[in-house]
Design an enzyme around this catalytic site. Structure first.
Site, short mmCIF file in Angstrom:
data_model
loop_
_atom_site.label_atom_id
_atom_site.label_comp_id
_atom_site.label_asym_id
_atom_site.label_seq_id
_atom_site.Cartn_x
_atom_site.Cartn_y
_atom_site.Cartn_z
N SER A 250 0.89 -1.17 0.06
CA SER A 250 -0.05 0.34 0.08
C SER A 250 1.12 1.13 0.09
O SER A 250 2.14 1.09 0.03
CB SER A 250 -1.09 0.08 1.17
OG SER A 250 -0.31 0.18 2.46
N LYS A 251 0.31 2.33 -0.05
CA LYS A 251 0.89 3.74 -0.10
C LYS A 251 1.91 3.72 1.00
O LYS A 251 3.05 4.60 0.80
CB LYS A 251 -0.16 4.81 0.09
CG LYS A 251 -0.57 5.17 -1.48
CD LYS A 251 -0.96 6.69 -1.23
CE LYS A 251 -1.63 7.02 -2.50
NZ LYS A 251 -3.09 7.79 -2.26
#
Ligand code: GLU
Length: 480
Positions: A250-251
């Site tokens: 994820s980010k």
């Protein structure tokens, strides 16, 4: 019951794959890897690759996301033979198939109210039964099509769905696990799984490569395809990508958007090479040109287990490609970074020369552009540490001398500039560094650059001389 030939498909094409992103965000590395595997499989088999935008979720789909996905695909150079097709443009077709299915008894209208369905679910849960529709409306209960209704697919009640996943092997799901799926909502819109089925059929998809999060959809889709008399594609469900901490990527793990990698100075070749190895391999080989990937890629060698993203390795590959790809090619990507950083390169060395000068030193193109600004622009400040170290009053003499020698040169090339530095050092009885370092800081503003002769040739005579003078003035000023 093929209704019409919609896509003029070439019957000689034996393999046709697709990438079918939902445009709800940018193209992330997981999607890009799925697209790459799908594309490689098509190319490996002289087949075709279809791009389909699954934009039926009107609330979450945006034109910006579609544009971002297309941009990512283009940057990676994953070209498609067909598309992009948009599901929202094909509602008439989906509804036409649904209507025909109702007529043929493959699907039926369901008028059950929310309340009835909820009651049914509660009763089933109480009796420890799997919640499923009880086919109350299968034999019409006297309702008419103008009353609000959904359409359900009549899923087989017996037997099981068996398919040979090209990555995961044999998968079997009993039909009594599957409900009579709603294929058209009350508002008349077809549902996701149904659109995928009609598309894969109409578009002649032979191999579906997609994320493992879709594995539960596959038996439902196969049942509908079978009911339609459509060929069943081969399915290949690819595992997830995890961050280096073992969590879903994820980010938090840094960049996940493909275009962010461009912005950070990566070459598409490096990202493709990185992604192909993330879950696929050919012996111990790490470096794959795109041609090699096409030649060697097999779905059977795709890994079943999740893969962990490793930014260090991607960086290593990027450095490899910066050095190994033709400088003219790398220069085209580098040009984007100068523009991004607001550096006007119209007056200075050719960008491919910059690549040749800096390929060893720079692992990203972003860094290459940033660290070569002085070839194109005047700088306003000298680096402070470099000033402390190399701009002492004793630097004035070698700078004045080298300026004199460089001014006198009739040819401005590697040999003549190199000799001028050597002679200056010799005449003043100094080591090369005592001349070279002040000179480097004078012309580049910092203590780091390629070798001095290369740097001087890149900067040009006029700029070099002006900068040396500026440095001399600066040091004199500082001394006062
Ligand atoms: N649209 C789906 C997604 O973006 C992919 C569906 C498929 O490949 O069948 O996850």
């Amino acid at each position: 019951m093929k209704l019409e030939a919609l896509f003029n498909l070439d019957p000689n094409v034996k393999v046709r794959t697709r990438f079918a992103p939902s445009p709800t965000g940018y193209l992330h590395v997981g999607g890009a890897r799925t697209a790459l595997y799908s594309w490689l499989y098509a190319k490996h088999n002289n087949g075709e690759f279809v791009l389909r935008i699954e934009d039926t979720d009107l609330e979450r789909s945006t034109p910006e996301a579609t544009a971002a996905i297309l941009e990512g695909m283009e940057w990676l150079n994953l070209a498609w033979e067909h598309g992009p097709y948009f599901q929202t443009k094909r509602f008439d077709r989906y509804n036409q198939v649904i209507d025909q299915m109702i007529e043929q008894g493959l699907a039926y209208r369901c008028y059950c109210s929310k309340e009835r369905l909820e009651d049914l679910r509660h009763t089933q849960e109480k009796n420890k039964q799997k919640p499923r529709y009880d086919r109350h409306c299968l034999h019409n209960q006297g309702n008419t099509p103008d009353q609000p209704h959904v359409v359900r697919f009549k899923n087989p009640t017996e037997g099981s769905v068996i398919f040979e996943d090209a990555v995961r092997g044999r998968i079997e799901i009993s039909n009594n696990e599957l409900d009579d799926l709603i294929i058209r909502r009350t508002d008349g819109s077809p549902t996701y799984n149904f659109c995928v089925v009609v598309d894969d059929w109409d578009m002649g998809i032979t191999h579906v490569v997609r994320g493992e999060d879709h594995i539960n959809n596959t038996p439902r889709q196969i049942n509908i395809l079978k009911a339609l008399g459509a060929p069943i594609p081969t399915y290949a469900h690819v595992s997830m990508i995890l961050g280096d901490d073992g969590q879903k990527l994820s980010k938090r793990h840094g960049a996940v958007s493909v275009m962010q990698y461009r912005d950070d100075g990566y070459l598409p070749e490096a990202l493709l090479n990185y992604l192909v190895r993330l879950g696929w391999g050919h012996g111990d080989q790490e470096i794959f040109s795109v041609e090699e990937m096409i030649q060697l890629f097999e779905l059977e060698s795709v890994s079943k287990s999740a893969s962990a993203f490793n930014t260090e390795k991607l960086l290593w590959l990027n450095h490899h490609y910066i050095r190994e790809l033709p400088a003219e090619y790398v220069a085209k990507h580098l040009a984007w970074h100068y523009q991004d950083q607001g550096i006007d390169t119209s007056n200075g060395p050719a960008l491919e020369d910059i690549v040749k000068m800096l390929a060893e030193r720079c692992k990203t193109l972003k860094e290459m552009a940033a660290s070569s600004r002085y070839f194109f622009e005047e700088f306003t400040n000298f680096d402070e540490t470099a000033v402390k170290k190399h701009f002492k009053a004793t630097a004035i003499e070698p700078l004045e001398k080298i300026k004199e020698k460089l001014t006198a040169l009739s040819h401005w090339d590697l040999q003549s500039t190199h000799e001028a530095i050597e002679q200056t050092a010799a005449e003043l009885g100094l080591g090369m560094g005592k001349v070279g370092m002040p000179l480097r800081v004078a012309v580049t503003g910092s203590g780091q650059s390629p070798s001095m002769d290369v740097t001087l040739v890149g900067i040009g005579k006029e700029r070099t001389l002006a900068r040396i003078q500026k440095a001399i003035d600066f040091i004199k000023n500082q001394a006062d």
